[in-house]
Design a protein around this motif. Structure first.
Motif, PDB file in Angstrom:
ATOM      1  N   VAL A 112       0.840  -1.204   0.000  1.00 48.33           N
ATOM      2  CA  VAL A 112       0.000   0.000   0.000  1.00 48.33           C
ATOM      3  C   VAL A 112       0.877   1.256   0.000  1.00 48.33           C
ATOM      4  O   VAL A 112       0.617   2.222  -0.737  1.00 48.33           O
ATOM      5  N   THR A 113       1.932   1.244   0.801  1.00 48.85           N
ATOM      6  CA  THR A 113       2.867   2.370   0.809  1.00 48.85           C
ATOM      7  C   THR A 113       3.424   2.627  -0.589  1.00 48.85           C
ATOM      8  O   THR A 113       3.489   3.771  -1.063  1.00 48.85           O
TER       9      THR A 113
ATOM     10  N   ALA B 114      -1.053   2.242   8.767  1.00 50.87           N
ATOM     11  CA  ALA B 114       0.362   1.903   8.961  1.00 50.87           C
ATOM     12  C   ALA B 114       1.155   2.169   7.691  1.00 50.87           C
ATOM     13  O   ALA B 114       2.312   2.613   7.740  1.00 50.87           O
ATOM     14  N   ALA B 115       0.541   1.901   6.546  1.00 51.90           N
ATOM     15  CA  ALA B 115       1.202   2.160   5.260  1.00 51.90           C
ATOM     16  C   ALA B 115       1.414   3.652   5.049  1.00 51.90           C
ATOM     17  O   ALA B 115       2.472   4.083   4.569  1.00 51.90           O
ATOM     18  N   VAL B 116       0.434   4.458   5.402  1.00 55.32           N
ATOM     19  CA  VAL B 116       0.566   5.911   5.253  1.00 55.32           C
ATOM     20  C   VAL B 116       1.742   6.420   6.082  1.00 55.32           C
ATOM     21  O   VAL B 116       2.526   7.269   5.639  1.00 55.32           O
TER      22      VAL B 116
ATOM     23  N   GLY C 223      -2.786  13.172   9.414  1.00 51.61           N
ATOM     24  CA  GLY C 223      -3.966  12.676  10.115  1.00 51.61           C
ATOM     25  C   GLY C 223      -4.480  11.344   9.623  1.00 51.61           C
ATOM     26  O   GLY C 223      -5.471  10.821  10.160  1.00 51.61           O
ATOM     27  N   HIS C 224      -3.813  10.755   8.641  1.00 50.85           N
ATOM     28  CA  HIS C 224      -4.254   9.472   8.097  1.00 50.85           C
ATOM     29  C   HIS C 224      -3.421   8.294   8.608  1.00 50.85           C
ATOM     30  O   HIS C 224      -3.604   7.170   8.153  1.00 50.85           O
ATOM     31  N   GLY C 225      -2.511   8.548   9.556  1.00 48.93           N
ATOM     32  CA  GLY C 225      -1.646   7.493  10.062  1.00 48.93           C
ATOM     33  C   GLY C 225      -2.163   6.868  11.344  1.00 48.93           C
ATOM     34  O   GLY C 225      -3.332   7.012  11.704  1.00 48.93           O
TER      35      GLY C 225
ATOM     36  N   ALA D 194       0.304   1.593  16.444  1.00 49.24           N
ATOM     37  CA  ALA D 194       1.567   1.207  15.826  1.00 49.24           C
ATOM     38  C   ALA D 194       2.215   0.066  16.590  1.00 49.24           C
ATOM     39  O   ALA D 194       2.771  -0.875  15.991  1.00 49.24           O
ATOM     40  N   GLU D 195       2.149   0.111  17.906  1.00 54.45           N
ATOM     41  CA  GLU D 195       2.723  -0.972  18.711  1.00 54.45           C
ATOM     42  C   GLU D 195       1.976  -2.282  18.472  1.00 54.45           C
ATOM     43  O   GLU D 195       2.592  -3.359  18.399  1.00 54.45           O
TER      44      GLU D 195
END
Length: 311
Positions: free
Chosen positions: A64-65, A241-243, A258-260, A266-267
């Motif tokens: 996705v990234t 996570a990809a963003v 703001g999309h992350g 994340a953990e």
């Protein structure tokens, strides 16, 4: 060295379903990566690449990234959006792209070279003009370099951040390992090190631009039924996570603030990524490729560097 694990049946079954969805989807022709016995691929089993591409969770995130970054380049974006099935059948498109990556890394050389030649022939027919009047052709080396670079970055960065950290020398090895296959695709200037990657990003930055198509792509990735139903609610976290992996300057350019992920999310992704990295799944092309090379099925799960794991 990390010990492979066997999980309780429900969790094991779910993660195997994720692996099948990402690594060997049912709507694609079945490929037995365990044959022919002894035939080497484009990349060796002791490579960094073989470690990276075995993890279905980081592959999803990194893929996705890569597409987010590809879509920032207007000629690449137009080619993807006007000449592929992404908008109408995103799952089939993702599966086709994922299968191509698996064959490139884990397939025997004859299979990989034949697949790459087919992709080149398809690209020969893809050309057009962007909304600003620029012409493009899918086999332009400049565009192929961007696609190869963003894909390489997305996959290794996802593994590095959400599974297991790599040293700088390991990351350089990874980029160098991808150069021979990239050249077969026509990407004659694909980066062979992290420094070359940064130089390519710098040289391309002035061509990148914000587009509503990036947000349309993210909406598709959040809602398309890609993961097994019990894990579908977590799909938006993998997209977030990809963003987060997109370089900060590019996030700002594309308007992705703001999309992350939040820190606790994340953990959670890191723990899931580390767990998935210890799960030996017989349908995983990585496992099958090890068997083809007369290596134990768990070779990639115990043959690891001394760098610490996140779990």
């Amino acid at each position: 060295m990390t010990t492979p694990i066997v999980l309780p049946w429900p969790l094991q079954s779910l993660l195997e379903a994720v692996a099948r969805a990402v690594l060997q989807p049912g709507d694609q022709p079945h490929i037995d990566f365990s044959r022919p016995i002894g035939e080497a691929g484009l990349v060796s089993p002791d490579s960094v690449s073989w470690r990276v591409f075995k993890n279905p969770l980081s592959l999803f995130i990194g893929g996705v990234t890569a597409v987010i970054m590809e879509l920032a380049e207007p000629r690449v974006r137009t080619g993807i959006w006007e000449h592929t099935s992404f908008r109408l059948d995103p799952i089939q498109r993702l599966h086709s792209t994922g299968l191509a990556a698996m064959v490139t890394v884990y397939g025997p050389r004859t299979m990989a070279e034949a697949m790459i030649a087919r992709v080149r022939r398809i690209h020969d027919r893809i050309e057009g003009v962007t909304s600003s009047g620029e012409t493009y052709h899918a086999n332009y080396p400049e565009l192929l370099n961007w696609v190869q670079a963003t894909a390489a970055y997305g996959f290794v960065q996802a593994y590095h951040v959400y599974v297991q950290q790599f040293s700088a020398s390991e990351r350089d090895r990874y980029y160098a390992e991808g150069v021979p296959a990239a050249r077969l695709f026509g990407a004659t200037g694909a980066p062979g090190s992290e420094a070359e990657l940064e130089a390519l990003f710098h040289a391309t930055a002035g061509r990148l631009e914000r587009s509503a198509i990036v947000f349309e792509f993210l909406a598709i990735m959040r809602s398309a039924p890609i993961l097994p139903l019990p894990l579908r609610p977590a799909q938006h976290l993998l997209v977030a996570a990809a963003v987060d992996l997109v370089p900060g300057w590019m996030q700002a350019l594309l308007g992705l603030a703001g999309h992350g992920l939040r820190s606790w999310e994340a953990e959670a992704i890191r723990r899931a990524g580390a767990l998935a990295d210890r799960l030996v799944i017989e349908t995983n092309p990585a496992v099958q490729a090890c068997l083809r090379m007369r290596l134990p099925a768990d070779y990639l799960y115990v043959h690891r560097s001394a760098v610490g794991t996140n779990l």
